[in-house]
Structure formats: C-alpha cells, structure tokens
Design a protein around this motif. Sequence first.
Motif, short mmCIF file in Angstrom:
data_model
loop_
_atom_site.label_atom_id
_atom_site.label_comp_id
_atom_site.label_asym_id
_atom_site.label_seq_id
_atom_site.Cartn_x
_atom_site.Cartn_y
_atom_site.Cartn_z
N LEU A 135 54.85 -58.36 22.26
CA LEU A 135 53.55 -57.90 21.69
C LEU A 135 53.63 -58.58 20.32
O LEU A 135 52.45 -59.32 19.94
CB LEU A 135 53.40 -56.58 21.46
N SER B 275 50.68 -61.30 19.34
CA SER B 275 49.56 -60.87 18.13
C SER B 275 49.99 -61.42 16.76
O SER B 275 49.03 -62.01 16.19
CB SER B 275 49.70 -59.28 18.42
N SER C 81 47.80 -65.03 13.53
CA SER C 81 47.52 -64.61 12.20
C SER C 81 48.59 -65.63 11.49
O SER C 81 48.18 -66.03 10.42
CB SER C 81 47.47 -63.06 11.71
N MET D 59 49.84 -60.48 27.05
CA MET D 59 49.03 -59.44 26.58
C MET D 59 48.47 -58.35 27.70
O MET D 59 48.06 -57.36 27.66
CB MET D 59 47.60 -59.85 25.80
N SER E 99 50.11 -53.67 16.38
CA SER E 99 49.16 -54.98 16.28
C SER E 99 48.31 -54.98 15.01
O SER E 99 48.14 -56.04 14.61
CB SER E 99 48.39 -54.74 17.52
N SER F 33 50.37 -56.43 12.32
CA SER F 33 50.73 -57.71 12.46
C SER F 33 49.57 -58.61 11.82
O SER F 33 49.72 -59.80 11.38
CB SER F 33 50.74 -58.07 13.99
N MET F 34 48.23 -57.99 11.56
CA MET F 34 47.19 -58.78 11.19
C MET F 34 47.42 -58.64 9.67
O MET F 34 46.70 -59.40 9.10
CB MET F 34 45.76 -57.89 11.47
N GLN G 78 41.69 -55.16 28.23
CA GLN G 78 42.20 -56.18 27.34
C GLN G 78 41.17 -57.55 27.43
O GLN G 78 40.80 -57.99 26.22
CB GLN G 78 43.64 -56.56 27.73
#
Length: 496
Positions: free
Chosen positions: A22, A26, A30, A118, A145, A148-149, A402
């Motif tokens: 993941l 993810s 970014s 994903m 997730s 992560s952004m 998803q």
Amino acid sequence: MNQTGSSTRGQLFATIGALLALALASIDVSVVGAAMPRIADDLNGLSLYAWVGVSYAVAAAVVVPIAGKLGDMFGRKPVLLVGLAGFLVASWLCGAAQTMPQLVGARGLAGLFGGVLMANVFTLLADIYTPERRTQMQGVFFGFSGLSMVIGPPLGGVITDNWSWRWVFYVNVPIGLLAIAAVLIGVPFVRSGASWRDIDFAGVVTLVAGLVPILIGLTLTGDGHAWTSPEVLALLIGGAALLVAFYLVETRVAKNPLVPFALFRSNQVSVMAVVAFFSAFAMMGTAFYVPLLYQGVLGVSATHSGTLLIPMMLGLMLMAPIAGKAMTALPRYRVLGVFAMAAIVAGLLILSAVGPGSGQGLPITAMVLIGVGIGIAFPMATAVVQSAIPMEQVGVGTSQIQFWRMIAGPVSLAILGSIMSSRLGVAAQGGEGVSAPVLADALGDLFLACAIAVGIGLVASLFLKEIPLRDMSMGKSPGGKPDQRTSQQQDRTARA
C-alpha cells in the motif's frame, strides 16, 4: 485463508507485506508530484508534464477490476508478487528515464502494477482476518493512506533536493523487496483450479478499450478542452460504445465474467459503490481546488497553502481506524454512512461560502469535516461489500469499490474544471479580471456543485440495508467448496 487457518506469525508478515505494498502504491503518487517541476526541467518536457500523472492514473484505474478478478481466480499471493515485482521494474525504468516520453511510458507501466496492488491489498485483509479485526485493520490501512498524502510531498521535496529526483523512484526498490519477502513468508499459497483459459480475455479487451479513451477524454476536458471539441467527443463516444460492448460480453458471452454484473443487484454493493464514488469525488475536488482558494482568494502563500490541506488528511487518518471499530460495535451502522456523507456535504457548503474576508477558520473547519467524512466512508464501503458477497467473489467486489474511487478523480476534475472555466470565461467577457472576488464567486459555484453531487451519495446512504459483518471463513465448506447453506444465506442477502 483467514485468521483461523493462519499462524499469528504468518498473519503478521502478511499484514506487513500488504502495508508495504500500500505504501508503494499510495505514497508514490504524492512523492512524485513534488519532484515533477525538477523532472520537467531536467528532461526538457514541460509539454508532457500532466501526462506523467495521467498515464499512471489511467493505467491504474483500468487494471483494478481485472486484477481483482485474477486474485479471486489464482489467489492473492501470486497476483501480489507479480504486482510488486512489476512495480519495482517500472520504478527502476522511471528513475533511469532520459526523456519525458520514456518517463510517461514507464509511469504508465508503474500504474498498471500499482493498480494490481491496490486491487488486492484490501482483499488480502479479508482473507486473513475475522470480520471485527478485518474492519478495524481496513480503517488502519485507510488511515495510513491518508498519512501518505501528508508526508508524501515533503518527502519528495527532501529526496529531490538532497539526492536527485531519480531517487524518488529508486527508493521504491528496497521497500518493494521487503514487501516481496513479507508476502512470500506470510501470505499462504492457495492452490487454484483455474487456468489461463478461464480468463475472460474478451472482457479484458473491451473494458480496456472502453475505459482508456473515456479517461483520456475526461482528462482533456479538465485541461482546457471543451466538452464539444471533436477530439473529446470522439474519445467519449467511442469509449462509451466499447463499454456497451463490454457489458454485452459480460452478460451474454463470458462464462467466467470479469465483472459479474449480478453483484450490483445487492443493495450493499450498489449503495457502497455510489458512496465510494462520491466520497472520492469530493476528496479529489477539495485537494485540487482548496490550494487555489487559499492562494487566490485568501492571499496565502503557495508554500503555506499546501500545508493547509493537512486538516483534511488528518481527519481521514484519525477517523478511519475509529470508524472501523465503530462499525463492529454498532448494529445499525447505516448512521455512520449517513453522517459521513452529510459531513462532506457540510464541509463543501462551507467552502462555497468562503470569500476574501473570511479568514482561514472557515476553510479549516470545512477541511476537517470533509476529512472526517472520507475517513468513515472509505473503510465502510470496503467492509460492507466484503461481508455482502460470496468469498469466491471478494476480490471482484473489493476491486469494484476501489475502481469507483479511482474513476471519481478524473470525473471530478473534468466536471469541476468545466464549471471553473465557464465562470471565469463569463467574467472575462464582462471585462473583469481574475480578482479575488471573481475567483471566490467561481470557486463558490464549484464547491456548491460538488456539494450537490455528493448529495447523491448522501441520499444513497439512507437506503443502505445493514447486514452482519460476516466471517469470511463461513463462505466455504471444509473441503474448499462454497457451503450450500452459506450460499443460500448470501443469495437472500443479495436479494435484500
């Protein structure tokens, strides 16, 4: 294999492998975004700047339903290993790219394998955990997730400034190798009776041929092309015709359809697909246009405006694990879905009212509300669908949720971008410049339209019929075949 059939050590390694997979899929997006200005400068490819992201997003969205079906057919372990190995190769090719077209192609390849990851990461949780733990772990994963952004852009900036933009891609290699080792150790191999002849190749071809032009057409509309321009119309109409062909193949020809459309007769699958789509629609619109609101309307610097997205991401990150636990504690958990979509709508309505003199309190409040709503909606959609469908279709069901999340991104940017262009075009025809009040009015209409759209998800959540969060181990008999009593119970659930 679920928790009852796997050791604690194996479950731990499987979870670590899924979390690392993941992270690759993810954080990568970014992190790369922060490095793109330097990349475009070094490779002299500013004209292809947007297509680095487009190629990844289109490839990932298209492959998700395919990869989910393959996971059901051949087992999660081999599909995850293929996804991880392919992603590492694609990352290395991205780092070694010497021209912008090479990078666009390599990012498309990375998107294919990122979509494979994903599609199967959240399904793996259904394989190895009981319903209570599965729902909670999905909340943790969605929280990760969201994290992560937050950490992705500064991490990408640090890597680019101190090493090289190429290391933004090369750093995936050691992480991926650790993920492969964890999957090899922890994920049980389940022997499958399926063969390559069972793959719905006609469905794969028609789905890809239909989705790719539609996604590219939507991307063009968000990039300044009119909806009525010949290139956009050709892509959208041609893609739609091929998707009709895909539906006919799946419902009339395919013996083992890629997407069993009968799944959508289930109240839980259809409602949660709508919730997943519109919650992601709101997240993408907010993430893309709130920085413009801060910079163009409130006069905040570009550097500071990026950090002001953090309240939304923190809301998502903190609420997702809480929502996972709450779902197992509340028998009438529909109220969570209603609250989530209502919070998103409220946040968007607040954003629509922000003007030059509003200050930062209103948008920050709105961002928290939207983050909280998304933090509930994301894990809830996955958990409910996994409990509503037969175990042998859990990969297809999970990947469908998803898929609708991923497809919401280009749809959101296309529709909201058109509204923005139209409003600013009217102002320009009236002789007005793009002043803060004019931009505030345009963004107000944009966020209001977004709130109305998300209201469809709110209405849909009202019609959700709660079902018990089912233990996936009950979906098969000890001999590995679907248990007849369980299948009858699932049929009744689907009809409900």
